[in-house]
Design a protein around this motif. Structure first.
Motif, PDB file in Angstrom:
ATOM      1  N   VAL A  81      -9.868 -34.338  -6.369  1.00 37.94           N
ATOM      2  CA  VAL A  81      -9.479 -33.045  -5.786  1.00 37.94           C
ATOM      3  C   VAL A  81      -9.979 -31.928  -6.695  1.00 37.94           C
ATOM      4  N   CYS A  82      -9.996 -30.692  -6.213  1.00 41.30           N
ATOM      5  CA  CYS A  82     -10.304 -29.538  -7.066  1.00 41.30           C
ATOM      6  C   CYS A  82      -9.327 -29.513  -8.229  1.00 41.30           C
ATOM      7  N   LYS A  83      -9.833 -29.195  -9.428  1.00 43.65           N
ATOM      8  CA  LYS A  83      -9.032 -29.314 -10.627  1.00 43.65           C
ATOM      9  C   LYS A  83      -8.164 -28.088 -10.895  1.00 43.65           C
ATOM     10  N   HIS A  84      -8.327 -27.016 -10.140  1.00 40.73           N
ATOM     11  CA  HIS A  84      -7.573 -25.775 -10.363  1.00 40.73           C
ATOM     12  C   HIS A  84      -7.512 -25.450 -11.856  1.00 40.73           C
ATOM     13  N   CYS A  85      -8.706 -25.333 -12.420  1.00 40.19           N
ATOM     14  CA  CYS A  85      -8.901 -25.166 -13.862  1.00 40.19           C
ATOM     15  C   CYS A  85      -8.123 -23.978 -14.426  1.00 40.19           C
ATOM     16  N   THR A  86      -7.687 -24.123 -15.675  1.00 40.86           N
ATOM     17  CA  THR A  86      -7.076 -23.003 -16.386  1.00 40.86           C
ATOM     18  C   THR A  86      -8.118 -21.911 -16.611  1.00 40.86           C
ATOM     19  N   SER A  87      -9.317 -22.321 -17.056  1.00 47.93           N
ATOM     20  CA  SER A  87     -10.462 -21.418 -17.144  1.00 47.93           C
ATOM     21  C   SER A  87     -11.411 -21.825 -16.038  1.00 47.93           C
ATOM     22  N   ALA A  88     -11.313 -21.179 -14.895  1.00 46.30           N
ATOM     23  CA  ALA A  88     -12.070 -21.622 -13.719  1.00 46.30           C
ATOM     24  C   ALA A  88     -13.390 -20.883 -13.609  1.00 46.30           C
ATOM     25  N   ALA A  89     -14.484 -21.647 -13.726  1.00 48.54           N
ATOM     26  CA  ALA A  89     -15.815 -21.045 -13.667  1.00 48.54           C
ATOM     27  C   ALA A  89     -16.058 -20.391 -12.316  1.00 48.54           C
ATOM     28  N   CYS A  90     -15.630 -21.051 -11.242  1.00 49.45           N
ATOM     29  CA  CYS A  90     -15.870 -20.516  -9.898  1.00 49.45           C
ATOM     30  C   CYS A  90     -15.275 -19.128  -9.774  1.00 49.45           C
ATOM     31  N   LEU A  91     -14.059 -18.996 -10.270  1.00 49.79           N
ATOM     32  CA  LEU A  91     -13.342 -17.724 -10.175  1.00 49.79           C
ATOM     33  C   LEU A  91     -13.988 -16.680 -11.086  1.00 49.79           C
TER      34      LEU A  91
ATOM     35  N   ALA B 292     -21.676 -23.082 -10.678  1.00 47.40           N
ATOM     36  CA  ALA B 292     -20.832 -22.732 -11.826  1.00 47.40           C
ATOM     37  C   ALA B 292     -19.800 -23.817 -12.102  1.00 47.40           C
ATOM     38  N   CYS B 293     -19.235 -24.405 -11.060  1.00 48.50           N
ATOM     39  CA  CYS B 293     -18.155 -25.394 -11.212  1.00 48.50           C
ATOM     40  C   CYS B 293     -18.636 -26.605 -12.003  1.00 48.50           C
ATOM     41  N   PRO B 294     -17.981 -26.920 -13.126  1.00 47.16           N
ATOM     42  CA  PRO B 294     -18.415 -28.065 -13.949  1.00 47.16           C
ATOM     43  C   PRO B 294     -18.102 -29.414 -13.298  1.00 47.16           C
ATOM     44  N   PHE B 295     -17.331 -29.389 -12.203  1.00 47.06           N
ATOM     45  CA  PHE B 295     -16.899 -30.634 -11.575  1.00 47.06           C
ATOM     46  C   PHE B 295     -17.585 -30.892 -10.234  1.00 47.06           C
ATOM     47  N   GLY B 296     -18.488 -29.993  -9.809  1.00 48.56           N
ATOM     48  CA  GLY B 296     -19.171 -30.195  -8.529  1.00 48.56           C
ATOM     49  C   GLY B 296     -18.208 -30.281  -7.369  1.00 48.56           C
TER      50      GLY B 296
ATOM     51  N   THR C 222      -2.865 -21.423  -9.226  1.00 51.07           N
ATOM     52  CA  THR C 222      -3.943 -22.173  -8.581  1.00 51.07           C
ATOM     53  C   THR C 222      -5.122 -21.243  -8.272  1.00 51.07           C
ATOM     54  N   VAL C 223      -6.243 -21.834  -7.831  1.00 53.19           N
ATOM     55  CA  VAL C 223      -7.467 -21.078  -7.561  1.00 53.19           C
ATOM     56  C   VAL C 223      -7.794 -21.210  -6.074  1.00 53.19           C
ATOM     57  N   VAL C 224      -7.897 -20.083  -5.382  1.00 58.01           N
ATOM     58  CA  VAL C 224      -8.056 -20.102  -3.927  1.00 58.01           C
ATOM     59  C   VAL C 224      -9.181 -19.163  -3.499  1.00 58.01           C
TER      60      VAL C 224
END
Ligand code: SF4
Lengths: 301, 327
Positions: free
Chosen positions: A123-133, A165-169, A148-150
């Motif tokens: 699932v999306c990791k809802h990163c603390t430091s989110a590259a997408c955001l 940007a997302c490190p997790f694809g 969360t990141v939406v």
């Protein structure tokens, strides 16, 4: 924004909502996905699709065991993975580089050869430091009060910057739609006081939803329990608030190395290097300005 | 290139099946990369060819604004006018390319909805919003012969912002998880700056009478050589991650880019004072700059598509910090 990590909570987690303009906000929530008890039923995938009206992503025979969806994407927000290994469950020392089982007669599987099936709901990791955001130029991606990141579909203009940007694809552009889509951690359900559809549908509690700090306590206990039972492969992924992305809002208990589950072993948010990158650009820009002066001095003669 | 790039990398799928990709002779023992059915960890960038074209046109425009500024300060009126017009046309074309690449082009104005320092694209959008109109005012004032003071001021603004326009795009691609881009974050700004200078010099060289083309020749030759030097240094520093820059389509594009740049520089040096030579040199150097942008875009795509470029460096980093776990 997240060039500086959000402050730690008393229990050692991080609170990204606090530095995103939410003065008053509920506890940060997330997922703990315990892959050791995933049975690969895909109830989460189905529940996610139904609740979020995620379009069909094709009926594909991928040659990836029971995995027919391939990987997370614009139209797959929960993704159940199936990994077949020639290895007896619980014996960590035996063949980490487990060979393929394709030449083993079916009847022998799980007997003398040894066989284990790793399943995991990604699932999306809802990163603390989110590259997408961080890189989103329109503000379509935002940090909710739940941490969360939406993506806001009515604002996204499909520039595509978040995708590489997302490190997790995870996040991707939807064909024929042009905008990007990903897991919202069921933002609408959270607002209504319900847990996300996948967590509610999971019959084994492999997907656990709740305040992140509580989930981590539970996860650490689970790892200890598994180690005591001899499953020494068990380890947490994304639970460390000091890793390259400041910890994950959706973290995992894995039974093998992260890359086996298509997870980067040591992810780092690219914006962490932004000050250095702007520094390099400033030097190059200065060189260009100097070159202008030089060209006209030389050309004058 | 360095020997590390010739390593072959053996990858083992999660299920244990082996896959082998050899990029030359194996000089170093194979390093194993485990993956999930060989799938990439990253998503491939969705950017289409428009983005490479925008990088080229943005650089061309920025370089031309600098040339126009210098030319008008040193009394080269033909060079100044042509450079102003190129700057305007290129930024217009570049802007159109950017909009064309959007998944929802009608929402392009959302780029100016917020301002975010963490997003190089947001920073770039705001800079372009000031830079584009400035080139327009400078060109219009010149061609129409009106408001000379305003025209000069606009030209100053355009020239001041031009170095940012030429280099922010390097930060934009470097600020991603794509190994071939993020790994080259220290070198890409120089590559893009040189490419911008080269293309602007090339355009001016091809369009300006020989009497005034001195600075343009200078830029075309120096820019082209700078571009080749920057890409060579970049690939050397990238080590194993340079592989996407010299294999596949990116490899062909990057070799073609260097060939054009070097040929263009040679013609510019030897024949740049003659009209025919100036035009040929300009065309070659400009082609080199455009091809280089495509090479960078393609190398990024290639490095995002293969999981080994993501997993291997991270695995090595991890194993270095906790060496007891492996072996
Ligand atoms: S996993 Fe990717 S899409 Fe999800 S929050 Fe992190 S950077 Fe964004």
């Amino acid at each position: 924004m997240s060039m500086t990590l959000p402050p730690k909570t008393p229990s050692g987690g991080r609170d990204p909502a606090a530095i995103s303009g939410w003065a008053q906000h509920p506890d940060r929530v997330g997922f703990f996905t315990d892959t050791s008890i995933c049975i690969g039923c895909k109830a989460c995938e189905v529940a996610c699709k139904e609740w979020n009206e995620v379009p069909d992503d094709g009926l594909n025979w991928l040659g990836q065991s029971y995995d027919h969806t391939g990987e997370l994407g614009a139209d797959t927000w929960r993704h159940v993975q199936f990994i077949e290994q020639r290895k007896r469950p619980g014996t960590a020392d035996e063949g980490l580089d487990a060979p393929l089982i394709e030449h083993v007669p079916l009847a022998q599987l799980g007997r003398e050869e040894g066989f284990r099936w790793l399943m995991s709901s990604d699932v999306c990791k809802h990163c603390t430091s989110a590259a997408c955001l961080d890189v989103c130029p329109t503000g379509a991606l935002f940090r909710t009060e739940f941490g969360t990141v939406v993506v806001q579909a009515d604002i996204c203009n499909g520039c595509g910057y978040c995708v590489p940007a997302c490190p997790f694809g995870v996040i991707d552009q939807r064909r024929g739609d042009g905008r990007v889509w990903k897991c919202t951690l069921c933002y609408d359900r959270l607002k209504g006081g319900f847990e996300p559809a996948c967590a509610q549908a999971c019959p084994t509690n492999s997907i656990q939803f709740g305040p992140l700090d509580e989930l981590k306590v539970r996860a650490n206990r689970r790892v200890r329990q598994l180690h005591e039972q001899g499953f020494t492969d068990a380890r947490l992924y994304g639970a460390d608030p000091d890793d390259g992305v400041g910890g994950l809002g959706a973290f995992f208990l894995l039974m093998d190395e992260p890359e086996v589950y298509r997870l980067p072993p040591d992810p780092v948010v690219p914006t962490r290097d932004l000050p250095a990158m702007w520094g390099a650009a400033a030097k190059a820009a200065t060189a260009l300005a100097v070159a202008t002066v030089a060209a006209f001095m030389a050309g004058r003669r | 290139m360095s020997t590390t790039e010739e390593r072959s990398v053996a990858a083992t799928n999660a299920d244990g099946s082996e896959r082998r990709r050899s990029a030359g002779r194996a000089l170093v023992p194979d390093v194993e990369v485990r993956t999930y059915y060989d799938r990439s960890v990253l998503k491939r960038p969705t950017w289409k060819h428009w983005i490479a074209e925008y990088f080229f046109l943005g650089g061309l425009s920025a370089g031309s604004s600098l040339l126009a500024f210098g030319a008008s300060r040193t009394g080269r009126r033909a060079l100044a006018r042509r450079s102003r017009l190129v700057a305007l046309a290129a930024v217009g074309g570049g802007g159109a390319a950017l909009v064309a690449d959007l998944g929802r082009p009608e929402r392009f104005a959302n780029m100016l909805r917020v301002a975010k320092v963490t997003s190089p694209m947001s920073v770039g959008s705001w800079v372009l919003a000031a830079y584009g109109p400035a080139t327009g005012v400078a060109a219009a004032a010149d061609v129409l012969g009106v408001f000379p003071r305003l025209g000069a001021a606009a030209e100053g603004v355009a020239a001041a912002l031009a170095p940012v326009v030429a280099t922010y795009t390097a930060v934009l691609v470097a600020d991603t998880s794509v190994p071939a881009w993020h790994g080259a974050r220290g070198e890409l700004p120089y590559l893009f700056a040189a490419s911008a200078g080269a293309s602007a010099g090339a355009a001016a060289l091809a369009l300006t009478p020989v009497a005034e083309n001195g600075p343009a020749r200078c830029w075309a030759v120096a820019g082209a050589l700078g571009e080749v030097a920057a890409s060579t240094i970049m690939e050397r520093r990238l080590g194993e991650l340079a592989e996407p820059y010299h294999t596949g389509r990116a490899g062909i594009l990057s070799k073609a880019a260097s060939a054009c740049a070097l040929a263009g520089a040679a013609v510019g040096l030897l024949r740049g004072r003659r009209r025919r030579g100036a035009i040929i040199s300009g065309a070659l150097v400009a082609a080199g700059s455009l091809l280089e942008r495509f090479a960078v875009l393609e190398a990024g795509r290639q490095s995002a598509a293969d999981p080994k470029y993501v997993v291997k460096p991270q695995r090595e980093r991890l194993d270095a910090t906790r060496p007891s776990e492996s072996e």
